[in-house]
Write an enzyme that holds these catalytic residues in place. Sequence first.
Site, mmCIF file in Angstrom:
data_model
loop_
_atom_site.group_PDB
_atom_site.id
_atom_site.type_symbol
_atom_site.label_atom_id
_atom_site.label_comp_id
_atom_site.label_asym_id
_atom_site.label_seq_id
_atom_site.Cartn_x
_atom_site.Cartn_y
_atom_site.Cartn_z
ATOM 1 N N LYS A 52 0.753 -1.283 0.075
ATOM 2 C CA LYS A 52 0.163 -0.209 0.135
ATOM 3 C C LYS A 52 0.820 1.185 0.207
ATOM 4 O O LYS A 52 0.683 2.113 -0.626
ATOM 5 C CB LYS A 52 -0.881 -0.067 1.251
ATOM 6 C CG LYS A 52 -1.991 -1.004 1.082
ATOM 7 C CD LYS A 52 -3.025 -1.352 2.509
ATOM 8 C CE LYS A 52 -3.995 -2.348 1.949
ATOM 9 N NZ LYS A 52 -4.586 -3.010 3.317
ATOM 10 N N GLN A 96 -4.987 -1.655 9.463
ATOM 11 C CA GLN A 96 -4.681 -2.853 8.856
ATOM 12 C C GLN A 96 -5.295 -3.945 9.749
ATOM 13 O O GLN A 96 -5.154 -4.172 10.832
ATOM 14 C CB GLN A 96 -3.221 -3.298 8.490
ATOM 15 C CG GLN A 96 -3.127 -4.487 7.678
ATOM 16 C CD GLN A 96 -3.583 -4.520 6.304
ATOM 17 O OE1 GLN A 96 -3.774 -3.478 5.665
ATOM 18 N NE2 GLN A 96 -3.767 -5.833 5.744
ATOM 19 N N ASP A 119 -11.427 2.494 3.932
ATOM 20 C CA ASP A 119 -11.799 1.112 3.636
ATOM 21 C C ASP A 119 -13.496 0.788 3.584
ATOM 22 O O ASP A 119 -13.849 -0.198 3.118
ATOM 23 C CB ASP A 119 -11.482 0.347 4.882
ATOM 24 C CG ASP A 119 -10.170 -0.265 4.829
ATOM 25 O OD1 ASP A 119 -9.791 -0.818 3.819
ATOM 26 O OD2 ASP A 119 -9.594 -0.441 5.871
#
Length: 285
Positions: A52, A96, A119
């Site tokens: 990422k 995460q 997200d």
Amino acid sequence: MAKLIDGKAVSASVRAQVAQEVAAMKEKGVTPGLAVVIVGDDPASRTYVNNKKKACAETGIYSEEYALPASTTQEELLELVRTLNGKPDIHGILVQSPLPKGLDEEAVIEEINPQKDVDAFHLQNVGRIMIGNFHFLPCTPAGVIELIRSQGIEIAGKSCVVIGRSNIVGKPMAMLLLHNNGTVTICHSKTKNLAAICREADILVAAVGRPKFVTEDMVKPGAVVIDVGMDRDENGKLCGDVDFAHVEPKAGYITPVPGGVGPMTIAMLLRNTITAAKLQSGLKD
Ligand code: GUN
């Protein structure tokens, strides 16, 4: 023989668009910024986070990493999220998953400013997706839609079957197919006549997390088969939820693993970060 849907190529073209858009935003004084939070030392998470950060650097997005020890308390993690919520140079926050045992992931997600929730896991964003009034789409299902569109495949009116009902993939995947006017069935571990239902699918999305679960007898000839799985086979080799070797000759289109859905997830994260930066800075499209 199925046509292979090349996720690396589609992802490269999305990233090129992202890089162009970031450059244009910088000219207007806005640099999109993403904070990635990783807690503990899960090796798979470390790889995802590195990828990422690398993708951000390649497209001109500013990124910060916060690597915290597994001993981090819930309050410390919530405090970090609050700090990031208040940082004007950070437009997207990604914590995460999975978090180490003892940390309440849902509470952490709820602490994220919904406008920074790249997200799209926050309840407010999940609700927005449900009614079709969304800023962000969850990265993996959004990537799947992009892959289907990249082939010029029409979703409207098609019979779509999603295997798996997770909050991250299965449920939002079904909603996105529905928003695109597909006729959607969600299957799961209690579904009866699974193979027969799957055989009706014009578009079959496998998100079960079981290696080679979708076999050739579950696929309609010519179907579009999308494999979200990232599994290991009996020899420890990376494979998907679809038995590729046997399904590929029967399908019309198929995504490989690796090189299918995987590369799209990060591309969609970059896109969401741009959206977040526009939302917070008031920049128009
Ligand atoms: N872990 C595996 N995939 C994801 C993802 O898309 N977002 C977050 N936050 N964690 C993940």
